[in-house]
Design a protein around this motif. Sequence first.
Motif, short mmCIF file in Angstrom:
data_model
loop_
_atom_site.label_atom_id
_atom_site.label_comp_id
_atom_site.label_asym_id
_atom_site.label_seq_id
_atom_site.Cartn_x
_atom_site.Cartn_y
_atom_site.Cartn_z
N ASP A 22 33.45 41.79 30.29
CA ASP A 22 33.21 43.22 30.40
C ASP A 22 33.81 43.82 31.68
O ASP A 22 33.78 45.02 31.85
CB ASP A 22 31.71 43.53 30.36
CG ASP A 22 31.14 43.31 28.97
OD1 ASP A 22 31.92 43.12 28.03
OD2 ASP A 22 29.90 43.35 28.83
N CYS A 23 34.27 42.98 32.59
CA CYS A 23 34.83 43.47 33.85
C CYS A 23 36.32 43.16 33.87
O CYS A 23 36.72 42.02 34.11
CB CYS A 23 34.13 42.82 35.04
SG CYS A 23 34.79 43.42 36.61
N PRO A 24 37.16 44.16 33.63
CA PRO A 24 38.60 43.92 33.57
C PRO A 24 39.27 43.82 34.94
O PRO A 24 40.46 43.56 35.02
CB PRO A 24 39.12 45.13 32.80
CG PRO A 24 38.17 46.22 33.18
CD PRO A 24 36.82 45.54 33.31
N LEU A 25 38.52 44.02 36.03
CA LEU A 25 39.13 44.09 37.35
C LEU A 25 39.99 42.87 37.68
O LEU A 25 41.14 43.04 38.08
CB LEU A 25 38.07 44.32 38.43
CG LEU A 25 38.61 44.50 39.84
CD1 LEU A 25 39.53 45.71 39.91
CD2 LEU A 25 37.47 44.64 40.82
N PRO A 26 39.50 41.65 37.54
CA PRO A 26 40.37 40.50 37.89
C PRO A 26 41.66 40.47 37.07
O PRO A 26 42.73 40.21 37.61
CB PRO A 26 39.50 39.28 37.59
CG PRO A 26 38.09 39.78 37.67
CD PRO A 26 38.15 41.21 37.19
N GLU A 27 41.55 40.77 35.79
CA GLU A 27 42.74 40.75 34.94
C GLU A 27 43.73 41.84 35.34
O GLU A 27 44.93 41.62 35.44
CB GLU A 27 42.34 40.91 33.48
CG GLU A 27 43.52 40.81 32.54
CD GLU A 27 43.12 40.91 31.08
OE1 GLU A 27 44.02 41.17 30.27
OE2 GLU A 27 41.94 40.73 30.77
N VAL A 28 43.22 43.04 35.59
CA VAL A 28 44.08 44.16 35.97
C VAL A 28 44.71 43.91 37.34
O VAL A 28 45.90 44.16 37.54
CB VAL A 28 43.30 45.50 35.94
CG1 VAL A 28 44.13 46.62 36.54
CG2 VAL A 28 42.91 45.83 34.51
N LEU A 29 43.92 43.41 38.29
CA LEU A 29 44.49 43.10 39.61
C LEU A 29 45.58 42.05 39.50
O LEU A 29 46.58 42.10 40.20
CB LEU A 29 43.40 42.66 40.58
CG LEU A 29 42.47 43.76 41.07
CD1 LEU A 29 41.38 43.18 41.97
CD2 LEU A 29 43.24 44.84 41.79
N ASN A 30 45.39 41.10 38.60
CA ASN A 30 46.41 40.08 38.39
C ASN A 30 47.70 40.70 37.83
O ASN A 30 48.80 40.30 38.19
CB ASN A 30 45.89 38.99 37.46
CG ASN A 30 46.82 37.80 37.41
OD1 ASN A 30 47.34 37.37 38.43
ND2 ASN A 30 47.04 37.28 36.21
N LEU A 31 47.55 41.71 36.98
CA LEU A 31 48.73 42.38 36.40
C LEU A 31 49.57 43.06 37.46
O LEU A 31 50.79 42.95 37.46
CB LEU A 31 48.29 43.46 35.40
CG LEU A 31 47.76 43.02 34.07
CD1 LEU A 31 47.33 44.24 33.27
CD2 LEU A 31 48.79 42.23 33.32
N ILE A 32 48.93 43.79 38.36
CA ILE A 32 49.69 44.57 39.33
C ILE A 32 49.81 43.89 40.68
O ILE A 32 50.61 44.30 41.50
CB ILE A 32 49.09 45.98 39.53
CG1 ILE A 32 47.66 45.88 40.06
CG2 ILE A 32 49.17 46.78 38.26
CD1 ILE A 32 47.10 47.19 40.53
N GLY A 33 49.02 42.85 40.90
CA GLY A 33 49.01 42.20 42.20
C GLY A 33 49.75 40.88 42.22
O GLY A 33 49.73 40.19 43.24
N GLY A 34 50.39 40.53 41.14
CA GLY A 34 51.16 39.29 41.11
C GLY A 34 52.28 39.35 42.13
O GLY A 34 52.68 40.42 42.60
N LYS A 35 52.79 38.20 42.46
CA LYS A 35 53.81 38.10 43.51
C LYS A 35 54.97 39.06 43.27
O LYS A 35 55.46 39.70 44.21
CB LYS A 35 54.32 36.67 43.59
CG LYS A 35 55.35 36.46 44.67
CD LYS A 35 55.75 35.01 44.79
CE LYS A 35 56.75 34.81 45.91
NZ LYS A 35 57.12 33.41 46.07
#
Length: 135
Positions: A22-35
């Motif tokens: 229910d918390c998309p934050l880790p997934e979304v941060l991974n999308l835009i915060g990848g190397k």
Amino acid sequence: MSQRNTAVTNQLTPATTAPPDDCPLPEVLNLIGGKWSAQVLVELGKGPRRFTQLERAITGISRRMLTVSLRDLERNGLITRTVHPDSPPRVEYATTPLIEDIREPLEALTDWARLAAPAITAARRAYDGSADSHL
């Protein structure tokens, strides 16, 4: 686990805890915060770019990693890939409206990273130099 941590855990109720899905934050941060993703998005924030333009603008990225990053960003609706029927065909990448709300904070974070890099490097050297005292 310490008593204090146990007490905090016991105070949580099912109503205040949500399953990880229910918390998309880790997934979304991974999308835009990848190397490479953040750098691709910042570069595309300047306007549509061709693959080779992105490759030249993003220092250190390999062709393979750029391809993977572009496909992932496109799959998640953050960028578009447009093939123009020229001869030879021309492909351009651009951000979608979905990225507009995060563009300014992402650029600010990128600017901060550039400015903070020397201080971070100095802090690492100081820490590593005194690593024996941390054991």
